[in-house]
Scaffold this active site. Structure first.
Site, PDB file in Angstrom:
ATOM      1  N   ARG A  16       0.742  -1.209  -0.092  1.00 13.81           N
ATOM      2  CA  ARG A  16       0.039   0.127  -0.002  1.00 13.81           C
ATOM      3  C   ARG A  16       0.699   1.365   0.079  1.00 13.81           C
ATOM      4  O   ARG A  16       1.061   1.981  -1.024  1.00 13.81           O
ATOM      5  CB  ARG A  16      -0.866   0.031   1.175  1.00 13.81           C
ATOM      6  CG  ARG A  16      -2.003   0.901   1.152  1.00 13.81           C
ATOM      7  CD  ARG A  16      -1.722   2.422   1.436  1.00 13.81           C
ATOM      8  NE  ARG A  16      -1.511   2.667   2.816  1.00 13.81           N
ATOM      9  CZ  ARG A  16      -0.720   3.645   3.193  1.00 13.81           C
ATOM     10  NH1 ARG A  16      -0.812   4.566   2.642  1.00 13.81           N
ATOM     11  NH2 ARG A  16      -0.479   3.803   4.760  1.00 13.81           N
ATOM     12  N   ASP A  17       1.447   1.557   1.100  1.00 14.68           N
ATOM     13  CA  ASP A  17       2.378   2.870   1.197  1.00 14.68           C
ATOM     14  C   ASP A  17       3.544   2.930   0.275  1.00 14.68           C
ATOM     15  O   ASP A  17       3.757   4.077  -0.289  1.00 14.68           O
ATOM     16  CB  ASP A  17       2.622   3.217   2.479  1.00 14.68           C
ATOM     17  CG  ASP A  17       3.124   4.410   2.849  1.00 14.68           C
ATOM     18  OD1 ASP A  17       2.588   5.422   2.122  1.00 14.68           O
ATOM     19  OD2 ASP A  17       3.666   5.083   3.661  1.00 14.68           O
ATOM     20  N   HIS A 208       5.513   4.809  12.417  1.00 14.40           N
ATOM     21  CA  HIS A 208       5.534   4.951  10.899  1.00 14.40           C
ATOM     22  C   HIS A 208       6.604   5.768  10.274  1.00 14.40           C
ATOM     23  O   HIS A 208       6.289   6.888  10.316  1.00 14.40           O
ATOM     24  CB  HIS A 208       4.016   5.155  10.401  1.00 14.40           C
ATOM     25  CG  HIS A 208       3.788   4.989   8.868  1.00 14.40           C
ATOM     26  ND1 HIS A 208       3.310   3.978   8.324  1.00 14.40           N
ATOM     27  CD2 HIS A 208       4.363   5.946   8.014  1.00 14.40           C
ATOM     28  CE1 HIS A 208       3.344   4.255   6.949  1.00 14.40           C
ATOM     29  NE2 HIS A 208       4.078   5.269   6.672  1.00 14.40           N
ATOM     30  N   HIS A 210       9.356   7.216   7.644  1.00 12.47           N
ATOM     31  CA  HIS A 210      10.087   7.284   6.359  1.00 12.47           C
ATOM     32  C   HIS A 210      11.444   7.687   6.479  1.00 12.47           C
ATOM     33  O   HIS A 210      11.958   8.225   7.318  1.00 12.47           O
ATOM     34  CB  HIS A 210       9.143   8.335   5.503  1.00 12.47           C
ATOM     35  CG  HIS A 210       7.828   7.852   5.008  1.00 12.47           C
ATOM     36  ND1 HIS A 210       7.516   7.684   3.697  1.00 12.47           N
ATOM     37  CD2 HIS A 210       6.976   7.552   5.595  1.00 12.47           C
ATOM     38  CE1 HIS A 210       6.392   7.260   3.488  1.00 12.47           C
ATOM     39  NE2 HIS A 210       5.834   6.931   4.848  1.00 12.47           N
ATOM     40  N   CYS A 241       9.339   9.766  -2.040  1.00 10.66           N
ATOM     41  CA  CYS A 241       8.945  10.590  -1.249  1.00 10.66           C
ATOM     42  C   CYS A 241       8.165  11.649  -2.476  1.00 10.66           C
ATOM     43  O   CYS A 241       8.809  11.927  -3.289  1.00 10.66           O
ATOM     44  CB  CYS A 241       9.944  11.332  -0.704  1.00 10.66           C
ATOM     45  SG  CYS A 241       9.458  13.196   0.102  1.00 10.66           S
ATOM     46  N   ASN A 250       9.416   4.450   2.540  1.00 12.84           N
ATOM     47  CA  ASN A 250       9.466   4.106   3.997  1.00 12.84           C
ATOM     48  C   ASN A 250      10.371   3.389   4.589  1.00 12.84           C
ATOM     49  O   ASN A 250      11.401   2.794   3.745  1.00 12.84           O
ATOM     50  CB  ASN A 250       8.230   2.846   3.939  1.00 12.84           C
ATOM     51  CG  ASN A 250       6.794   3.210   3.644  1.00 12.84           C
ATOM     52  OD1 ASN A 250       6.268   2.997   2.786  1.00 12.84           O
ATOM     53  ND2 ASN A 250       6.078   3.721   4.825  1.00 12.84           N
TER      54      ASN A 250
END
Lengths: 305, 305
Positions: A16-17, A208, A210, A241, A250
């Site tokens: 997903r991310d 979470h 990055h 990003c 991530n």
């Protein structure tokens, strides 16, 4: 000497991310195969896609097909991002264990992201959360830009707590606090967690990170030192990003596992399975992923296969 | 909340430890220009080359010419690696402020590296250290593989202390402890520093991390938490790993500065100067360097020039 927890839980958010921030559309067959690989890695939770309108996130336009076709491992919890009732409806039809809703701690970022202010977003999230709970699903709330916003700059712990209070009040089971643009350093993590953990149970808080500027593993360490035991990460450090082409995404599951296992913390995840899944998706994307542990593993991997 | 030091000292080792592990020979004119750029960055110490026989480190075969031609900034301390009396002689003729000697904490690694056991190396180092001190030069001792050795595995703090005791006894002013293969996690750093800092003054200890598996910034954080205030790093994360092609090298000065300045710690170094120097050498090497802060900065940099 620092005391480390016995176990840390990882949610794999690469499908997903990670993919959401890649330019390439990964063929649905490949995605399904890849998510099935992840399902066999020992990871306990996978966010498999997003039920945002395909217009907004083309790389995840096949969320329903992916959700229908992936092989569900009974030991894995499957979550997906849902922006509104329509998205939740599709996600419930397709199959989810956890609905993930999202909100920015920065009003401007929220506005740019979904074209609504924070106050305009609350009623939407309230309905989605209640509906998901009525359907007996767990709900995770993502709160993004909890340290810095690309538009507003520094975000205060109070702003983050305002959003968390509201989401917990609506009934979310846990909240994932996102360093969305990867700017935080450990002193910021300390300051936020001092406020957060004096207010909420640590079991309900997920961090979470990055790795845009290479700080994610240090920020994880600081979080662990403060009692956090749940983290999101992406295989290989997928994602990039949106504010800086070519920058890292991530925090990489590979790097996270190297850290945690090195500290003697159990995750239940097999590093070689994550390595294989990272090499698989790296090949499909046609570019090197930013994980340093992967870059190291890859050279050894090539030697032995 | 963690208390951070007001100032941390960085030694830029890119021209030595960085280039030593790159396959490309950088033209001497370019090297000189690049080291001059570094000299104007605000960094207080630069290791500009190695006086090891050119046969062993071809990328640094021009040590004498580089040393003669670089513009010496009176605010910068210039060091170079010296393996023996011959190397020291050349370094002294060429100009150094600090002589860097080196030894592995692992006997097998030392043997593979310089074809001598640790015990056979001591008399050589003793002479070099005494000769350097007679010439009124400071001496730094590099101790490598202080956490893990690619041949022997885990190295104990006792093995490291044995070597440090001997080097301090010979008169070195400071010791740089190297995670040569970039395997350490913060718990290993904690364990080593607990022994080291109960025995030696923290001002005499420098930590030297490689980012092979992405742990270097977290290891630096742990070192700072234990009182360490001196670190080695390389512009852009130059260097790679001789044991794994394609893996990352020294911790990147760019990432280090992002961390330290973010924590409110002064270094005296201007980030944009380091960024320019990183982009310069990246261009000469014809490859992307592994620093994540640089990858992020580069995209912004390109936008504004």
């Amino acid at each position: 000497m620092c005391q480390y927890p016995k176990h840390v839980g990882i949610k794999e958010v690469g499908p997903r991310d990670g993919l959401q921030n890649e330019d390439v559309f990964i063929d649905t067959n490949d995605k399904v195969k890849w998510i099935n690989m992840l399902s066999e890695s020992g990871v306990k939770e996978i966010e498999y896609s997003s039920f945002v309108h395909p217009k907004w996130i083309p790389p995840l336009a096949d969320a329903r097909e992916v959700g229908r076709r992936i092989k569900r491992n009974p030991d894995v919890t499957y979550s997906a991002l849902v922006p509104n009732l329509k998205g939740l409806e599709h996600a419930l039809e397709t199959g989810i264990d956890v609905a993930s809703v999202f909100m920015s701690a920065s009003d401007t970022h929220n506005q740019k992201n979904i074209n609504k202010s924070i106050d305009e977003t609350y009623p939407v999230l309230k309905k989605v959360i209640h509906e998901a709970k009525d359907a007996k699903k767990a709900v995770t709330g993502y709160v993004s830009t909890v340290f810095d916003c690309p538009y507003e700059g520094r975000i205060s712990p109070e702003q983050v707590i305002d959003v968390c209070d509201q989401l917990f009040d609506y009934g979310v089971d846990s909240i994932s606090l996102g360093d969305t643009i990867g700017t935080a350093v450990p002193s910021q993590v300390e300051a936020l967690l001092a406020s957060i953990l004096s207010r909420y149970d640590q079991e309900k808080i997920i961090m979470h990170f990055h790795d845009t500027r290479g700080m994610a593993i240090a920020n994880m360490m600081t979080s662990i030192q403060h009692g956090i035991t749940r983290f999101d990460s992406s295989v290989g450090g997928l994602g990039g990003c949106p504010y800086a082409k070519g920058a890292a995404g991530n925090v990489a599951t590979n790097d996270v596992l190297y850290l945690l296992h090195g500290l003697g913390i159990e995750t239940g995840i097999k590093e070689e399975k994550i390595q294989q899944a990272a090499l698989y998706i790296q090949d499909k994307l046609g570019k090197s992923l930013p994980s340093k542990a992967l870059a190291y593993q890859s050279t050894n991997y090539k030697k032995t296969v």
